[in-house]
Design a protein around this motif. Sequence first.
Motif, mmCIF file in Angstrom:
data_model
loop_
_atom_site.group_PDB
_atom_site.id
_atom_site.type_symbol
_atom_site.label_atom_id
_atom_site.label_comp_id
_atom_site.label_asym_id
_atom_site.label_seq_id
_atom_site.Cartn_x
_atom_site.Cartn_y
_atom_site.Cartn_z
ATOM 1 N N UNK A 61 3.769 11.987 4.232
ATOM 2 C CA UNK A 61 4.250 12.657 3.033
ATOM 3 C C UNK A 61 3.605 14.016 2.818
ATOM 4 N N UNK A 62 2.329 14.162 3.201
ATOM 5 C CA UNK A 62 1.600 15.387 2.875
ATOM 6 C C UNK A 62 1.046 16.116 4.094
ATOM 7 N N UNK A 63 0.396 15.379 4.990
ATOM 8 C CA UNK A 63 -0.345 16.049 6.046
ATOM 9 C C UNK A 63 0.563 16.675 7.102
ATOM 10 N N UNK A 64 1.538 15.916 7.606
ATOM 11 C CA UNK A 64 2.433 16.465 8.627
ATOM 12 C C UNK A 64 3.289 17.623 8.107
ATOM 13 N N UNK A 65 3.886 17.513 6.905
ATOM 14 C CA UNK A 65 4.637 18.673 6.406
ATOM 15 C C UNK A 65 3.792 19.939 6.284
ATOM 16 N N UNK A 66 2.547 19.802 5.796
ATOM 17 C CA UNK A 66 1.669 20.974 5.714
ATOM 18 C C UNK A 66 1.363 21.533 7.098
ATOM 19 N N UNK A 67 1.099 20.648 8.041
ATOM 20 C CA UNK A 67 0.804 21.090 9.407
ATOM 21 C C UNK A 67 1.996 21.833 9.999
ATOM 22 N N UNK A 71 0.824 -1.212 0.000
ATOM 23 C CA UNK A 71 0.000 0.000 0.000
ATOM 24 C C UNK A 71 0.851 1.252 0.000
ATOM 25 N N UNK A 72 1.941 1.242 0.770
ATOM 26 C CA UNK A 72 2.868 2.384 0.795
ATOM 27 C C UNK A 72 3.432 2.635 -0.601
ATOM 28 N N UNK A 73 3.914 1.564 -1.255
ATOM 29 C CA UNK A 73 4.523 1.698 -2.583
ATOM 30 C C UNK A 73 3.488 2.158 -3.614
ATOM 31 N N UNK A 74 2.281 1.594 -3.529
ATOM 32 C CA UNK A 74 1.212 1.963 -4.452
ATOM 33 C C UNK A 74 0.922 3.454 -4.399
ATOM 34 N N UNK A 75 0.759 3.989 -3.185
ATOM 35 C CA UNK A 75 0.409 5.404 -3.080
ATOM 36 C C UNK A 75 1.611 6.299 -3.340
ATOM 37 N N UNK A 76 2.817 5.799 -3.059
ATOM 38 C CA UNK A 76 4.023 6.575 -3.375
ATOM 39 C C UNK A 76 4.141 6.785 -4.880
ATOM 40 N N UNK A 77 3.789 5.754 -5.660
ATOM 41 C CA UNK A 77 3.826 5.883 -7.118
ATOM 42 C C UNK A 77 2.795 6.893 -7.608
ATOM 43 N N UNK A 78 1.597 6.879 -7.002
ATOM 44 C CA UNK A 78 0.563 7.847 -7.367
ATOM 45 C C UNK A 78 1.009 9.263 -7.012
ATOM 46 N N UNK A 79 1.546 9.423 -5.791
ATOM 47 C CA UNK A 79 1.962 10.746 -5.325
ATOM 48 C C UNK A 79 3.081 11.318 -6.173
ATOM 49 N N UNK A 80 3.852 10.463 -6.813
ATOM 50 C CA UNK A 80 4.966 10.920 -7.657
ATOM 51 C C UNK A 80 4.489 11.722 -8.856
ATOM 52 N N UNK A 81 3.230 11.501 -9.263
ATOM 53 C CA UNK A 81 2.687 12.192 -10.427
ATOM 54 C C UNK A 81 1.689 13.287 -10.048
ATOM 55 N N UNK A 82 1.583 13.576 -8.756
ATOM 56 C CA UNK A 82 0.608 14.558 -8.290
ATOM 57 C C UNK A 82 1.342 15.797 -7.789
ATOM 58 N N UNK A 83 1.000 16.986 -8.274
ATOM 59 C CA UNK A 83 1.642 18.202 -7.756
ATOM 60 C C UNK A 83 1.289 18.422 -6.301
ATOM 61 N N UNK A 84 2.270 18.897 -5.545
ATOM 62 C CA UNK A 84 2.037 19.131 -4.126
ATOM 63 C C UNK A 84 1.050 20.283 -3.935
ATOM 64 N N UNK A 85 -0.009 20.080 -3.130
ATOM 65 C CA UNK A 85 -0.942 21.185 -2.890
ATOM 66 C C UNK A 85 -0.274 22.301 -2.103
#
Length: 276
Positions: A233-239, A76-90
Amino acid sequence: MDSQVWVALALSLVGGLSTSLGALFVILNPTPNLKMLGLLQGFAAGLMLSISFLDLAHNAINSIGFLKGNLWFFSGVIFFALIANFIPEPSLAPVPSRKDKKKNGDEGGKDIMKKHRRQVLYSGIVTAIGISLHNFPEGMAVFLGSMKGLRVGVNLALAIALHNIPEGVAVALPVYFATQSKWQAFKLATLSGFAEPLGVIIVAYLFPSSLNPEILEGLLGAVGGVMAFLTLHEMLPLAFDYAGQKQSIKAVFLGMAFMSASLYFLEISLPKEMSL
């Protein structure tokens, strides 16, 4: 449709439409309180971490064994890491205000401002597409959680809903700046959230309702991996960026405590015949 699909669809709609709340933050105040949104992200991160490690991954390891449970989790980690690689950071960075524009004068004239607005609009559209792709597996996660039981589905939907509010801001803020249209900003942010119920509908037809219990536990372990990666990857850095490290950590543990309390509340309040 099976009743589980309807429950998952309703829960995913709650999570998906939370992007509309983010758009309302922008419409009502073009420079939203970023510290509050950062604290909200920290709180949602606490919910996600509790679900991931203390519920989904823990149950998968207990049900199908340490090795299989971990293999599913990290898949699951690898699956979402691959998706996140193609998504611009909000980004929740505020756009230039009218006062700032007056201070900068008329350098470059209206053409430069039009070009800037087009660039910002393009950024908002790309972010909306990215968040839609991002929300699709979250809808899958809510469906799989609902198959496990109402408790898992409700908790996942709650955590995802809180996470989606700042995502709605990330879409609506540049669109509102570029178009000066509250409706366009609200519409695009809302549409990006509809990817979640779409994920439920599609995955409902990919997986049979009588899924093998071992495979279901494995898939839920993989969902735990998705949630863990999303959090770190996303929530803690934004916080940390918008609320500061100390305040964000407090919000994280408050979210974890809230999740524990919600588990207890659901356990004692739901009828015995309903699956937890």
